[in-house]
Scaffold this motif. Structure first.
Motif, PDB file in Angstrom:
ATOM      1  N   THR A 182      52.625  36.700  38.184  1.00  0.00           N
ATOM      2  CA  THR A 182      52.529  35.777  39.322  1.00  0.00           C
ATOM      3  C   THR A 182      51.427  34.772  39.037  1.00  0.00           C
ATOM      4  OG1 THR A 182      53.180  37.585  40.796  1.00  0.00           O
ATOM      5  CG2 THR A 182      52.282  35.611  41.820  1.00  0.00           C
ATOM      6  N   ASN A 183      51.807  33.557  38.707  1.00  0.00           N
ATOM      7  CA  ASN A 183      50.837  32.557  38.272  1.00  0.00           C
ATOM      8  C   ASN A 183      49.801  32.234  39.342  1.00  0.00           C
ATOM      9  OD1 ASN A 183      51.825  32.203  35.651  1.00  0.00           O
ATOM     10  ND2 ASN A 183      53.324  30.672  36.312  1.00  0.00           N
ATOM     11  N   SER A 184      50.229  32.185  40.598  1.00  0.00           N
ATOM     12  CA  SER A 184      49.290  31.810  41.654  1.00  0.00           C
ATOM     13  C   SER A 184      48.160  32.820  41.803  1.00  0.00           C
ATOM     14  CB  SER A 184      50.044  31.670  42.985  1.00  0.00           C
ATOM     15  OG  SER A 184      50.690  32.894  43.324  1.00  0.00           O
ATOM     16  N   ILE A 185      48.452  34.108  41.544  1.00  0.00           N
ATOM     17  CA  ILE A 185      47.427  35.138  41.735  1.00  0.00           C
ATOM     18  C   ILE A 185      46.414  35.100  40.599  1.00  0.00           C
ATOM     19  CG2 ILE A 185      47.023  37.625  41.841  1.00  0.00           C
ATOM     20  CD1 ILE A 185      49.581  37.939  43.350  1.00  0.00           C
ATOM     21  N   TRP A 186      46.886  35.078  39.338  1.00  0.00           N
ATOM     22  CA  TRP A 186      45.905  35.138  38.256  1.00  0.00           C
ATOM     23  C   TRP A 186      45.157  33.823  38.096  1.00  0.00           C
ATOM     24  CZ3 TRP A 186      45.451  32.180  33.905  1.00  0.00           C
ATOM     25  CH2 TRP A 186      46.564  31.515  33.424  1.00  0.00           C
ATOM     26  N   TRP A 187      45.750  32.697  38.465  1.00  0.00           N
ATOM     27  CA  TRP A 187      45.011  31.439  38.468  1.00  0.00           C
ATOM     28  C   TRP A 187      43.918  31.458  39.533  1.00  0.00           C
ATOM     29  CZ3 TRP A 187      44.285  27.411  35.453  1.00  0.00           C
ATOM     30  CH2 TRP A 187      45.217  27.117  34.453  1.00  0.00           C
ATOM     31  N   PHE A 188      44.256  31.963  40.711  1.00  0.00           N
ATOM     32  CA  PHE A 188      43.260  32.065  41.774  1.00  0.00           C
ATOM     33  C   PHE A 188      42.161  33.059  41.401  1.00  0.00           C
ATOM     34  CE2 PHE A 188      41.790  34.013  45.773  1.00  0.00           C
ATOM     35  CZ  PHE A 188      41.294  32.884  46.403  1.00  0.00           C
ATOM     36  N   MET A 245      37.920  40.861  47.723  1.00  0.00           N
ATOM     37  CA  MET A 245      39.241  40.344  48.076  1.00  0.00           C
ATOM     38  C   MET A 245      40.118  40.173  46.849  1.00  0.00           C
ATOM     39  SD  MET A 245      41.266  39.461  50.414  1.00  0.00           S
ATOM     40  CE  MET A 245      42.877  38.689  50.390  1.00  0.00           C
ATOM     41  N   LEU A 246      39.538  39.762  45.727  1.00  0.00           N
ATOM     42  CA  LEU A 246      40.317  39.579  44.503  1.00  0.00           C
ATOM     43  C   LEU A 246      40.918  40.885  44.031  1.00  0.00           C
ATOM     44  CD1 LEU A 246      37.927  37.195  42.528  1.00  0.00           C
ATOM     45  CD2 LEU A 246      39.946  36.569  43.855  1.00  0.00           C
ATOM     46  N   LYS A 247      40.079  41.926  43.956  1.00  0.00           N
ATOM     47  CA  LYS A 247      40.574  43.223  43.495  1.00  0.00           C
ATOM     48  C   LYS A 247      41.580  43.812  44.470  1.00  0.00           C
ATOM     49  CE  LYS A 247      36.420  44.278  40.827  1.00  0.00           C
ATOM     50  NZ  LYS A 247      35.887  42.902  40.924  1.00  0.00           N
ATOM     51  N   LEU A 248      41.337  43.655  45.765  1.00  0.00           N
ATOM     52  CA  LEU A 248      42.269  44.159  46.760  1.00  0.00           C
ATOM     53  C   LEU A 248      43.631  43.483  46.634  1.00  0.00           C
ATOM     54  CD1 LEU A 248      42.760  45.901  49.303  1.00  0.00           C
ATOM     55  CD2 LEU A 248      41.919  43.971  50.654  1.00  0.00           C
ATOM     56  N   MET A 249      43.636  42.200  46.358  1.00  0.00           N
ATOM     57  CA  MET A 249      44.879  41.449  46.234  1.00  0.00           C
ATOM     58  C   MET A 249      45.717  41.956  45.058  1.00  0.00           C
ATOM     59  SD  MET A 249      45.162  37.310  46.061  1.00  0.00           S
ATOM     60  CE  MET A 249      43.988  37.272  44.688  1.00  0.00           C
ATOM     61  N   VAL A 250      45.058  42.196  43.915  1.00  0.00           N
ATOM     62  CA  VAL A 250      45.791  42.656  42.733  1.00  0.00           C
ATOM     63  C   VAL A 250      46.252  44.100  42.918  1.00  0.00           C
ATOM     64  CG1 VAL A 250      45.631  43.062  40.253  1.00  0.00           C
ATOM     65  CG2 VAL A 250      44.539  41.061  41.252  1.00  0.00           C
ATOM     66  N   ILE A 251      45.401  44.962  43.476  1.00  0.00           N
ATOM     67  CA  ILE A 251      45.790  46.361  43.691  1.00  0.00           C
ATOM     68  C   ILE A 251      46.968  46.442  44.654  1.00  0.00           C
ATOM     69  CG2 ILE A 251      45.011  48.553  44.679  1.00  0.00           C
ATOM     70  CD1 ILE A 251      42.249  47.961  43.554  1.00  0.00           C
ATOM     71  N   GLN A 252      46.964  45.620  45.698  1.00  0.00           N
ATOM     72  CA  GLN A 252      48.099  45.593  46.615  1.00  0.00           C
ATOM     73  C   GLN A 252      49.372  45.148  45.908  1.00  0.00           C
ATOM     74  OE1 GLN A 252      47.471  43.025  49.962  1.00  0.00           O
ATOM     75  NE2 GLN A 252      49.457  43.482  50.889  1.00  0.00           N
ATOM     76  N   MET A 253      49.249  44.193  44.998  1.00  0.00           N
ATOM     77  CA  MET A 253      50.414  43.732  44.228  1.00  0.00           C
ATOM     78  C   MET A 253      50.947  44.842  43.330  1.00  0.00           C
ATOM     79  SD  MET A 253      50.532  40.703  41.368  1.00  0.00           S
ATOM     80  CE  MET A 253      51.935  40.573  40.265  1.00  0.00           C
ATOM     81  N   MET A 254      50.045  45.601  42.683  1.00  0.00           N
ATOM     82  CA  MET A 254      50.477  46.684  41.809  1.00  0.00           C
ATOM     83  C   MET A 254      51.109  47.818  42.603  1.00  0.00           C
ATOM     84  SD  MET A 254      49.834  45.408  38.941  1.00  0.00           S
ATOM     85  CE  MET A 254      50.225  46.798  37.904  1.00  0.00           C
ATOM     86  N   MET A 255      50.609  48.088  43.788  1.00  0.00           N
ATOM     87  CA  MET A 255      51.210  49.129  44.625  1.00  0.00           C
ATOM     88  C   MET A 255      52.618  48.732  45.063  1.00  0.00           C
ATOM     89  SD  MET A 255      49.061  51.705  45.006  1.00  0.00           S
ATOM     90  CE  MET A 255      49.474  52.506  46.549  1.00  0.00           C
ATOM     91  N   GLU A 259      53.517  50.496  40.512  1.00  0.00           N
ATOM     92  CA  GLU A 259      52.646  50.826  39.372  1.00  0.00           C
ATOM     93  C   GLU A 259      51.481  51.674  39.893  1.00  0.00           C
ATOM     94  OE1 GLU A 259      53.210  50.264  36.308  1.00  0.00           O
ATOM     95  OE2 GLU A 259      54.742  48.702  36.267  1.00  0.00           O
ATOM     96  N   PHE A 260      51.785  52.919  40.249  1.00  0.00           N
ATOM     97  CA  PHE A 260      50.798  53.757  40.923  1.00  0.00           C
ATOM     98  C   PHE A 260      49.711  54.244  39.965  1.00  0.00           C
ATOM     99  CE2 PHE A 260      54.728  54.412  43.461  1.00  0.00           C
ATOM    100  CZ  PHE A 260      54.286  53.802  44.627  1.00  0.00           C
ATOM    101  N   LEU A 261      50.056  54.531  38.710  1.00  0.00           N
ATOM    102  CA  LEU A 261      49.055  55.009  37.757  1.00  0.00           C
ATOM    103  C   LEU A 261      47.998  53.943  37.496  1.00  0.00           C
ATOM    104  CD1 LEU A 261      48.006  57.105  35.765  1.00  0.00           C
ATOM    105  CD2 LEU A 261      49.596  56.172  34.053  1.00  0.00           C
ATOM    106  N   ILE A 262      48.454  52.711  37.256  1.00  0.00           N
ATOM    107  CA  ILE A 262      47.495  51.624  37.021  1.00  0.00           C
ATOM    108  C   ILE A 262      46.666  51.355  38.274  1.00  0.00           C
ATOM    109  CG2 ILE A 262      47.292  49.171  36.455  1.00  0.00           C
ATOM    110  CD1 ILE A 262      49.671  49.408  34.683  1.00  0.00           C
TER     111      ILE A 262
END
Length: 322
Positions: A182-188, A245-255, A259-262
């Protein structure tokens, strides 16, 4: 004056090479932009430190190897080879960025460069390789988990703030790799991380601090110590700072992507990273200090900009997210 003009020229060419790689529509132009950026940043690496010339040569050799691997992967792609070219291309980009397990070279050269070059190596020089990885349909789970563990565990026993920032960069790069689809997330994420990193490096440069024990021995104002304290908490991901907020955003995306292990490794490693940033905060603000912390911002009005950015950015990010 001539030296300043040369630095400005090389910096502009480095940015131009990155933009060229981002706007390219073929592999050759991407490779050309990467090489322009590499050749432009190399003259900026040498300084008064006697190890800086060695760091420049080391950087050239590593980047040459990674560029050769990239061209090999592109050739295998063009001839429709059965060899896994995406693995070769991804590994070349990981080596170019210094992602675990290809991270030892950047740790060795980070001690001998200036803080501005360190900022460029940890932010600007990683944008084009990340953008190239986003074009590939390759699972980066092994690199993500390795970077999470290396960036969190190996940063615990570091006394050098530069190496600690480097391990923290490796850790944050794993979050960007996890959200690379997701380009918008990693750019942000990259933009906000760059803002947090430059605020910390600006304070470290102003206070002339390179090691942890210097945090408790310096004679700076309490407002400066409060600034570095809040910047460290934001980089570690302490709520309600914007780093959380950054880490929460990515963890929510992985959930949501199952991708529960990661996600579990991200949460556990974030606790370790928060631990060594809290250690820095305790050393800088609690030890060897007898003044009252709540009066730090009552005397110097200009010292409150970091707390304003870190605390009030999170409600704004929540509003933008919804």
């Amino acid at each position: 004056m001539m030296k300043n003009f040369n630095m400005l020229m090389f910096l502009h060419v480095t940015i131009m090479g990155t933009i060229m790689s981002l706007s390219a529509n073929n592999w050759l132009t991407i490779w050309t932009g990467l090489e322009i950026s590499i050749m432009s940043i190399m003259p900026m690496i040498p300084n008064n430190n006697f190890l800086s010339s060695e760091a420049s040569v080391k950087y050239f050799m590593i980047q040459s190897i990674s560029s050769s691997m990239m061209m090999l992967g592109v050739l295998l792609l063009l001839i429709n080879s059965k060899i896994e070219y995406q693995m070769i291309l991804t590994s070349s980009m990981m080596l170019k960025m210094g992602i675990a397990p290809f991270h030892n070279w950047i740790l060795e050269m980070i001690e001998s460069v200036e803080l501005m070059i360190m900022f460029l190596l940890l932010t600007l020089m990683k944008i084009a390789p990340l953008n190239m990885i986003s074009y590939l349909m390759f699972k980066n789970n092994l690199f993500i988990m390795t970077s999470l563990l290396v960036g969190s565990v190996f940063g615990l026993n570091q006394m050098s703030l530069r190496k600690m920032m480097c391990y923290s960069s490796i850790f944050n790069m794993s979050f960007m790799l996890a959200s690379i689809s997701t380009n918008s997330i990693w750019w942000f994420y990259m933009g906000t991380y760059s803002l947090m990193l430059i605020s910390i490096l600006f304070i470290l440069s102003k206070m002339k601090i390179n090691y942890i024990n210097q945090l408790s021995l310096n004679e700076e104002k309490m407002s400066s110590k409060m600034n570095i304290w809040l910047a460290m908490l934001s980089m570690g991901g302490m709520p309600p700072m914007m780093g959380f907020m950054l880490k929460l955003m990515v963890i929510q995306m992985m959930m949501s992507s199952k991708e529960f292990l990661i996600s579990i490794i991200m949460i556990m490693s974030s606790v370790l990273v928060m631990f060594y940033y809290l250690r820095l905060s305790f050393v800088s603000i609690l030890f060897a200090s007898s003044s009252m912390k709540w009066k730090a911002f009552s005397t110097v009005k200009s010292s409150s900009w970091i707390i304003m950015i870190n605390i009030f950015m999170m409600p704004l990010l929540l509003m933008l997210k919804t």
